[in-house]
Design a protein around this motif. Structure first.
Motif, PDB file in Angstrom:
ATOM      1  N   CYS A 114      18.523 -24.193 -61.469  1.00 31.17           N
ATOM      2  CA  CYS A 114      18.687 -23.027 -60.559  1.00 31.17           C
ATOM      3  C   CYS A 114      18.302 -21.277 -61.142  1.00 31.17           C
ATOM      4  O   CYS A 114      18.452 -21.609 -62.410  1.00 31.17           O
ATOM      5  CB  CYS A 114      20.351 -23.093 -59.968  1.00 31.17           C
ATOM      6  N   CYS A 161      21.609 -20.063 -61.937  1.00 28.60           N
ATOM      7  CA  CYS A 161      21.994 -20.416 -63.522  1.00 28.60           C
ATOM      8  C   CYS A 161      20.635 -19.262 -64.522  1.00 28.60           C
ATOM      9  O   CYS A 161      21.493 -19.133 -65.350  1.00 28.60           O
ATOM     10  CB  CYS A 161      22.148 -21.416 -63.403  1.00 28.60           C
ATOM     11  N   HIS A 199      28.156 -22.419 -61.503  1.00 26.07           N
ATOM     12  CA  HIS A 199      27.140 -23.191 -60.374  1.00 26.07           C
ATOM     13  C   HIS A 199      28.172 -23.682 -59.416  1.00 26.07           C
ATOM     14  O   HIS A 199      28.721 -24.873 -59.622  1.00 26.07           O
ATOM     15  CB  HIS A 199      26.230 -23.919 -60.740  1.00 26.07           C
ATOM     16  N   HIS A 232      23.058 -21.415 -55.201  1.00 28.76           N
ATOM     17  CA  HIS A 232      23.721 -21.119 -55.798  1.00 28.76           C
ATOM     18  C   HIS A 232      24.691 -19.545 -55.141  1.00 28.76           C
ATOM     19  O   HIS A 232      24.738 -18.827 -54.870  1.00 28.76           O
ATOM     20  CB  HIS A 232      23.365 -20.598 -57.130  1.00 28.76           C
TER      21      HIS A 232
HETATM   22 ZN    ZN Z   1      23.590 -22.020 -60.004  1.00 27.73          ZN
END
Ligand code: ZN
Ligand code: 5GP
Length: 112
Positions: free
Chosen positions: A2, A5, A44, A96
């Protein structure tokens, strides 16, 4: 795998202005206003629908983060807009969960 992230864990560069155990706040790469920040929970979570009991605390911390970020950018008195795009109809691009903080100039009314 992600994007946000990776930004939170500093695996890809970004202009982080604030980070603590719960939140990361960084500049949007494609700003839509003179001040455009993203307030992102470190945990997340893709969508509002993935929230669980107990995550209310995290949402409150995101608003505290918005307050801090607005003060840091000198827009706490002039005002700002907080936006959450959730899902395809709202054009959420990064899956996200995050809140946009926009300010630094007079905006058009979004409901007009
Ligand atoms: Zn994420
Ligand atoms: P969304 O449409 O998901 O609510 O907003 C995602 C935001 O992330 C967009 O405003 C976009 O400009 C921003 N963004 C996308 N990729 C990156 C990136 O790699 N770095 C940063 N700082 N912002 C990004």
């Amino acid at each position: 795998d992600c994007l946000f992230c990776k930004i939170i864990h500093k695996e890809i560069p970004s202009e982080i202005i604030y980070q603590d155990a719960d939140l990361t706040i960084f500049k949007d790469i494609n700003p839509a206003a003179p001040v455009h920040l993203l307030i992102v929970p470190n945990q997340h979570l893709a969508f509002v629908s993935e929230m669980e009991p107990g995550d209310e605390v995290l949402l409150g911390k995101m608003f505290s983060g918005a307050k801090i970020a607005a003060e840091m950018n000198g827009i706490d008195q002039t005002g700002y807009r907080l936006i959450i795009n959730n899902g395809p109809d709202a054009h959420q691009e990064v899956l996200h969960f995050h809140m946009h903080l926009l300010g630094g100039g007079k905006m058009r009314h979004p409901m007009g």
